[in-house]
Design a protein around this motif. Structure first.
Motif: not given
Length: 335
Positions: A113-114, A144-147, A161-163, A169-173
């Motif tokens: 989930v993003t 559930i992995p979260v982006h 801190r978010i990471a 699982q992912v940090l999106d720019f």
């Protein structure tokens, strides 16, 4: 004694980087999601699909849109179970309903989930907590992995801190919203190359996102390329994002961009061959130091080459047969 698999030998007690595709393709409508799933079958499992509830849903039809995504993802069309969904942002009245519908209806097959437009770590933490609560309450059977999209000043400030939050699982720019958030101080031309790789404020933001992600075993994902007509320009953007900024994943917004991104993110074939030979030799001495081609290698370099081989595997790069059997076969993984 059975030979130890790299996952067991090299990352004991430490979080390893998720092994996920280097390309993430966005699709909003049922037609485009279905086409993307068909292309995923054709090209193989080398890219993920993000079904978009945020920009994809018409105002007032949010529930119907989320239910459509559940219907598609739980159908036979979702061959590889490599599709996630982007929900509405924290300020939107439907974001919790998105989670209820998507996780409640497709939790077993939802790849991730993003969450967009967070302005603080507190918002991200609350949204992640709700996602996992619904996953537990509806018996999705897993976390559930979260982006998390970093596209606001607040999210960039809290990126480290978010990471570190559980389930990330992912940090999106998110470049477009980030530029817009500067109220004209950053010109619109910097939403594309070369400005997106040169403007000081954007360079700072991208490097902080990558550094924050990698420090916590999270994959940093690069923003889209606006060029829909020239795959080579997309390739150049992806290559620069990967090799000069350290991004390990990139968004696609058109099917023509997918292969260009995958190709740009692929490891070097020669390095893959060397990595395979080094890891095979290391496994034979139970992961002690070895000499290869006149150089010393130990667990520090083994970790690098194991990550490289895993990236090769998910980008469709051929791995030498002996290494493929030793590290990626069902027998090796199950051992």
């Amino acid at each position: 004694m059975a030979a130890k698999h790299p996952n067991e030998a090299l990352f004991a007690g430490e979080k390893s980087l998720p092994v996920i595709p280097a390309c993430e393709h966005f699709a909003g409508s049922e037609k485009l999601i279905t086409k993307a799933l068909e292309l995923q079958v054709k090209l193989g499992p080398v890219f993920d699909i993000t079904c978009d509830c945020e920009d994809g849903a018409e105002a007032g039809r949010e529930q119907a849109h989320a239910e459509m995504i559940v219907s598609v993802l739980t159908s036979a069309k979702n061959t590889h179970a490599m599709a996630g969904a982007r929900i509405h942002d924290y300020t939107h009245p439907h974001w919790k309903k998105d989670v209820d519908i998507l996780v409640g209806g497709a939790g077993a097959k939802l790849a991730y989930v993003t969450i967009p437009k967070c302005t603080s770590v507190a918002q991200a933490e609350e949204m992640i907590g709700y996602i996992q609560k619904v996953a537990k309450d509806t018996k999705a059977g897993r976390e559930i992995p979260v982006h998390v999209l970093v596209e606001t000043h607040g999210a960039l400030h809290d990126a480290y801190r978010i990471a570190a939050l559980p389930s990330v699982q992912v940090l999106d720019f998110g470049l477009m919203d980030f530029v817009s958030g500067h109220h004209g101080a950053v010109h619109a031309s910097n939403m594309r190359s070369p400005g997106q790789f040169e403007h000081a404020l954007i360079v700072r933001a991208k490097t902080e996102v990558v550094a924050s992600a990698l420090a916590h075993g999270v994959v940093p994902a690069h923003n889209v390329s606006l060029d829909l007509k020239n795959p080579y320009n997309v390739f150049r953007d992806a290559w620069k994002a990967r090799n000069e900024f350290g991004f390990l994943r990139m968004w696609s917004i058109h099917p023509s961009q997918i292969q260009a991104i995958v190709d740009a993110m692929k490891p070097d074939l020669g390095e893959v061959a060397d990595g395979a030979a080094i890891l095979l030799a290391a496994q034979k001495v139970n992961w002690g130091p070895i000499q290869y081609d006149g150089e010393l290698h130990d667990r520090a370099t083994y970790r690098y080459f194991w990550t490289l081989l895993q990236k090769a595997s998910v980008t469709g790069v051929s791995i030498p047969e002996e290494a493929d059997e030793a590290f990626f076969s069902k027998k090796a993984v199950a051992a």
